[in-house]
Design a protein around this motif. Structure first.
Motif, mmCIF file in Angstrom:
data_model
loop_
_atom_site.group_PDB
_atom_site.id
_atom_site.type_symbol
_atom_site.label_atom_id
_atom_site.label_comp_id
_atom_site.label_asym_id
_atom_site.label_seq_id
_atom_site.Cartn_x
_atom_site.Cartn_y
_atom_site.Cartn_z
ATOM 1 N N TYR A 315 0.837 -1.208 0.000
ATOM 2 C CA TYR A 315 0.000 0.000 0.000
ATOM 3 C C TYR A 315 0.870 1.255 0.000
ATOM 4 C CZ TYR A 315 -4.111 -2.897 0.845
ATOM 5 O OH TYR A 315 -5.105 -3.829 0.719
ATOM 6 N N ARG A 316 1.977 1.226 0.767
ATOM 7 C CA ARG A 316 2.841 2.408 0.811
ATOM 8 C C ARG A 316 3.449 2.665 -0.571
ATOM 9 N NH1 ARG A 316 8.002 2.668 1.300
ATOM 10 N NH2 ARG A 316 8.346 0.743 2.453
ATOM 11 N N ARG A 317 3.964 1.615 -1.184
ATOM 12 C CA ARG A 317 4.622 1.774 -2.496
ATOM 13 C C ARG A 317 3.645 2.281 -3.552
ATOM 14 N NH1 ARG A 317 6.517 -3.345 -4.623
ATOM 15 N NH2 ARG A 317 6.973 -2.106 -6.452
ATOM 16 N N LEU A 318 2.474 1.677 -3.579
ATOM 17 C CA LEU A 318 1.465 2.048 -4.570
ATOM 18 C C LEU A 318 1.066 3.516 -4.415
ATOM 19 C CD1 LEU A 318 -0.534 1.058 -6.772
ATOM 20 C CD2 LEU A 318 -2.145 0.568 -4.912
ATOM 21 N N ASN A 319 0.766 3.900 -3.178
ATOM 22 C CA ASN A 319 0.322 5.268 -2.937
ATOM 23 C C ASN A 319 1.435 6.272 -3.184
ATOM 24 O OD1 ASN A 319 -2.623 5.510 -1.799
ATOM 25 N ND2 ASN A 319 -1.792 3.578 -1.049
ATOM 26 N N ALA A 320 2.669 5.881 -2.843
ATOM 27 C CA ALA A 320 3.795 6.791 -3.076
ATOM 28 C C ALA A 320 3.956 7.057 -4.569
ATOM 29 C CB ALA A 320 5.079 6.207 -2.484
ATOM 30 N N LYS A 321 3.802 6.015 -5.375
ATOM 31 C CA LYS A 321 3.941 6.193 -6.828
ATOM 32 C C LYS A 321 2.904 7.176 -7.359
ATOM 33 C CE LYS A 321 6.007 1.743 -8.016
ATOM 34 N NZ LYS A 321 7.368 2.239 -8.280
ATOM 35 N N ALA A 322 1.681 7.056 -6.875
ATOM 36 C CA ALA A 322 0.635 7.965 -7.343
ATOM 37 C C ALA A 322 0.881 9.376 -6.817
ATOM 38 C CB ALA A 322 -0.733 7.451 -6.898
ATOM 39 N N LEU A 323 1.258 9.482 -5.542
ATOM 40 C CA LEU A 323 1.447 10.805 -4.931
ATOM 41 C C LEU A 323 2.638 11.559 -5.538
ATOM 42 C CD1 LEU A 323 0.675 9.859 -1.223
ATOM 43 C CD2 LEU A 323 -0.525 11.609 -2.552
ATOM 44 N N LEU A 332 -7.012 12.335 -4.648
ATOM 45 C CA LEU A 332 -6.668 10.904 -4.709
ATOM 46 C C LEU A 332 -7.681 10.117 -3.875
ATOM 47 C CD1 LEU A 332 -4.670 8.557 -5.432
ATOM 48 C CD2 LEU A 332 -3.443 9.126 -3.335
ATOM 49 N N PHE A 333 -8.360 9.179 -4.536
ATOM 50 C CA PHE A 333 -9.227 8.222 -3.822
ATOM 51 C C PHE A 333 -8.403 6.956 -3.642
ATOM 52 C CE2 PHE A 333 -13.897 9.337 -3.912
ATOM 53 C CZ PHE A 333 -13.760 10.634 -4.352
ATOM 54 N N THR A 334 -8.107 6.577 -2.410
ATOM 55 C CA THR A 334 -7.285 5.383 -2.213
ATOM 56 C C THR A 334 -7.944 4.414 -1.232
ATOM 57 O OG1 THR A 334 -5.074 4.571 -1.639
ATOM 58 C CG2 THR A 334 -5.813 6.537 -0.454
ATOM 59 N N PHE A 335 -7.931 3.125 -1.587
ATOM 60 C CA PHE A 335 -8.698 2.125 -0.830
ATOM 61 C C PHE A 335 -7.856 0.923 -0.423
ATOM 62 C CE2 PHE A 335 -11.766 4.264 -3.570
ATOM 63 C CZ PHE A 335 -12.771 4.564 -2.670
ATOM 64 N N SER A 336 -8.367 0.241 0.596
ATOM 65 C CA SER A 336 -7.882 -1.100 0.939
ATOM 66 C C SER A 336 -9.099 -1.947 1.302
ATOM 67 C CB SER A 336 -6.946 -1.052 2.146
ATOM 68 O OG SER A 336 -6.858 -2.350 2.712
ATOM 69 N N CYS A 337 -9.198 -3.122 0.674
ATOM 70 C CA CYS A 337 -10.307 -4.015 1.027
ATOM 71 C C CYS A 337 -9.800 -5.240 1.791
ATOM 72 C CB CYS A 337 -11.086 -4.425 -0.221
ATOM 73 S SG CYS A 337 -10.085 -5.320 -1.413
ATOM 74 N N SER A 338 -8.549 -5.141 2.308
ATOM 75 C CA SER A 338 -8.004 -6.265 3.093
ATOM 76 C C SER A 338 -8.601 -6.231 4.491
ATOM 77 C CB SER A 338 -6.492 -6.153 3.259
ATOM 78 O OG SER A 338 -5.856 -6.038 2.033
ATOM 79 N N GLN A 339 -9.265 -7.306 4.860
ATOM 80 C CA GLN A 339 -9.858 -7.349 6.195
ATOM 81 C C GLN A 339 -8.769 -7.374 7.269
ATOM 82 O OE1 GLN A 339 -11.045 -10.837 7.991
ATOM 83 N NE2 GLN A 339 -11.071 -9.397 9.675
ATOM 84 N N ALA A 340 -7.601 -7.963 6.916
ATOM 85 C CA ALA A 340 -6.512 -8.091 7.893
ATOM 86 C C ALA A 340 -5.804 -6.759 8.169
ATOM 87 C CB ALA A 340 -5.503 -9.125 7.399
ATOM 88 N N ARG A 347 -4.112 3.866 7.126
ATOM 89 C CA ARG A 347 -3.830 5.302 7.149
ATOM 90 C C ARG A 347 -2.336 5.566 7.357
ATOM 91 N NH1 ARG A 347 -7.490 9.595 10.332
ATOM 92 N NH2 ARG A 347 -5.933 11.204 10.618
ATOM 93 N N LEU A 348 -1.726 4.736 8.187
ATOM 94 C CA LEU A 348 -0.291 4.874 8.434
ATOM 95 C C LEU A 348 0.507 4.589 7.144
ATOM 96 C CD1 LEU A 348 1.845 5.424 10.596
ATOM 97 C CD2 LEU A 348 1.843 2.980 11.135
ATOM 98 N N ALA A 349 0.064 3.594 6.391
ATOM 99 C CA ALA A 349 0.750 3.266 5.129
ATOM 100 C C ALA A 349 0.641 4.449 4.159
ATOM 101 C CB ALA A 349 0.150 2.004 4.507
ATOM 102 N N VAL A 350 -0.536 5.067 4.099
ATOM 103 C CA VAL A 350 -0.724 6.213 3.197
ATOM 104 C C VAL A 350 0.057 7.423 3.711
ATOM 105 C CG1 VAL A 350 -2.430 7.752 2.139
ATOM 106 C CG2 VAL A 350 -2.968 5.333 2.438
ATOM 107 N N GLU A 383 -15.668 -5.584 9.422
ATOM 108 C CA GLU A 383 -15.283 -4.304 8.810
ATOM 109 C C GLU A 383 -14.085 -4.561 7.908
ATOM 110 O OE1 GLU A 383 -14.635 -1.305 11.751
ATOM 111 O OE2 GLU A 383 -14.079 0.198 10.280
ATOM 112 N N TYR A 384 -14.192 -4.263 6.616
ATOM 113 C CA TYR A 384 -13.051 -4.568 5.751
ATOM 114 C C TYR A 384 -12.686 -3.439 4.789
ATOM 115 C CZ TYR A 384 -16.339 -5.266 1.958
ATOM 116 O OH TYR A 384 -17.299 -5.046 1.008
ATOM 117 N N LEU A 385 -13.654 -2.665 4.315
ATOM 118 C CA LEU A 385 -13.329 -1.664 3.289
ATOM 119 C C LEU A 385 -12.983 -0.325 3.940
ATOM 120 C CD1 LEU A 385 -13.171 -1.033 0.239
ATOM 121 C CD2 LEU A 385 -15.569 -0.374 0.335
ATOM 122 N N LYS A 386 -11.810 0.208 3.546
ATOM 123 C CA LYS A 386 -11.367 1.484 4.079
ATOM 124 C C LYS A 386 -10.914 2.353 2.918
ATOM 125 C CE LYS A 386 -8.658 -1.404 5.510
ATOM 126 N NZ LYS A 386 -9.375 -2.683 5.471
ATOM 127 N N GLY A 387 -11.202 3.629 2.986
ATOM 128 C CA GLY A 387 -10.737 4.500 1.920
ATOM 129 C C GLY A 387 -10.441 5.882 2.455
#
Ligand code: SAH
Length: 393
Positions: A315-323, A332-340, A347-350, A383-387
């Motif tokens: 997530y950090r790498r992906l968001n960094a590339k876009a940012l 930027l709309f950024t999501f994670s659907c990982s339940q884990a 949020r920390l990764a972003v 709870e799994y989807l976060k954006g």
């Protein structure tokens, strides 16, 4: 109604008394040795107090609780739970002239652990995640067709059931057949491929977030990364985007996106283009400032807790590339659907991605799953989807 019995170790009844619906295998002191995968069982505390009935399963979750009393798990039980689920969706206003795609049953969130049902117009697509729900599939299908407007039930559990259970489920219609593959979401038309598509064929969980995106799209150059069926792309086009580029590594997803754009917009529109490419490669090669609205909605990077660390790096790498490359004054709309991965970890990764680029970044919205994917308050794992919606200068 009494079924085969499972007795818990002393003290292991506590989470069940708080209505959490899972019995872990380590909590069991004794069980009938005739119990087979998918059987209905009655669970007792160490002192013999009846806790409730559930579906047994081999694995770390040994029983998924369906009741917290002695109610029988029969046709009437499923009818009642399906009716309750439907009634709730009615109060959400999801079955309308301009909207007929919604989640009707969200597992534990609808007190039916192991069962997922998405509705697309007259067709319900049903997925069993537990052997117990697989064995109950015919009465569930019957219960579904007793609800208003549902005439066909497609059963799709080849990839969702534990393969060790050797149930060899077949994906097929249990009731009815193919009537239409077109569904409506907030007035937009979508082909839904439940026969070959991922999950039930469409991600209904992004409906509200797509609508929010539409409001930000006017005049923007939009990149929809991980587009799948092109949900976000179609909303961005309706919202007045100047151009929309959709990217997915799957050529089939790109075709689905093109089809859905064609279903809603005239052929001469020309604002949309799609690319079958890897996300990371696309972001590496794209020019700086090419887009001022980017959507990142990747597949779950962590399917299990063990993959958490790698997922957060992803997530950090992906968001960094876009940012790094998004234009100034962008969204930027950024999501994670990982339940884990929980909200704070995402949020920390972003945050880490933003800090790496040192750009001015502000959080405009914190997004989650919609109301037709309810979270059972006793089962926070639902709870799994976060954006996050970010404003980037
Ligand atoms: N945003 C979509 C859902 C995305 S599902 C919606 O609103 O419906 C995730 C998608 O990511 C899948 O279609 C999958 O094919 C795609 N995908 C997986 N890995 C990828 C990668 N490395 N690069 C690009 N796309 C990828």
């Amino acid at each position: 109604m009494i079924y085969k019995s499972v007795t818990l170790k002393r003290g292991k009844e506590e989470s069940l008394q708080r209505l959490h619906p899972w019995v872990f295998s380590g909590a069991i002191a004794a069980a009938d040795d005739t119990i087979e995968e998918g059987d209905l069982v009655t669970v007792y505390a160490h002192d013999g107090t009846l806790i409730g009935n559930g579906h047994s399963q081999i694995g770390s979750i040994a029983v998924r609780m369906l009741t917290f009393d002695d109610t029988a798990i029969d046709e009437a039980f499923f009818e009642q739970r399906l009716n309750d689920a439907y009634k709730m969706r009615l109060s959400l206003g999801l079955q309308r002239e301009d909207n007929n795609a919604f989640r009707l049953v969200h597992g534990e969130g609808d007190f039916l652990p192991g069962l997922v049902v998405d509705v697309y117009g007259p067709t319900a697509v049903m997925q069993a995640h537990s052997p117990g729900m697989h064995f109950a599939r015919n009465i569930i299908a019957k219960g579904l067709t007793q609800l208003p407007g549902i005439r066909n039930v497609y059963y799709k559990s080849e990839t969702t059931l534990p393969y060790k259970a050797h149930l060899d489920p077949v994906n097929d219609y249990i009731i009815g057949g193919m009537e239409t593959d077109e569904a409506l979401e907030n007035g937009l038309r979508f082909h839904v491929d439940w026969l070959k598509g991922q999950k039930t064929g469409f991600f209904v969980d992004q409906r509200e977030n797509r609508r929010l995106l539409e409001q930000y799209s006017k005049g923007r150059k939009v990149l929809n990364m991980f587009c799948y069926t092109g949900g976000f792309s179609v909303y961005a086009l309706r919202g007045g985007a100047e151009l929309v580029h959709s990217v997915d590594s799957s050529a089939k997803a790109v075709r689905l996106t093109d089809d859905n754009v064609a279903l809603n917009f005239a052929p001469e529109d020309g604002r949309h283009q799609s690319f079958a490419e890897d996300a990371f490669k696309f972001l590496d090669n794209m020019e700086k400032d090419a887009y001022d609205l980017i959507i990142l909605d990747p597949p779950a990077f962590a399917k299990h807790k063990s993959a958490l660390r790698n997922a957060l790096v992803g997530y950090r790498r992906l968001n960094a590339k876009a940012l790094e490359k998004i234009a100034p004054g962008s969204i930027l709309f950024t999501f994670s659907c990982s339940q884990a991965v929980n909200k704070d970890q995402f949020r920390l990764a972003v945050f880490s991605a933003a800090a790496q680029t040192r750009r001015k970044v502000r959080i405009l919205h914190q997004l989650t799953q919609p109301a037709d994917h309810p979270i059972n308050i006793y089962h926070p794992e639902g709870e799994y989807l976060k954006g996050l919606v970010l404003y980037v200068e």
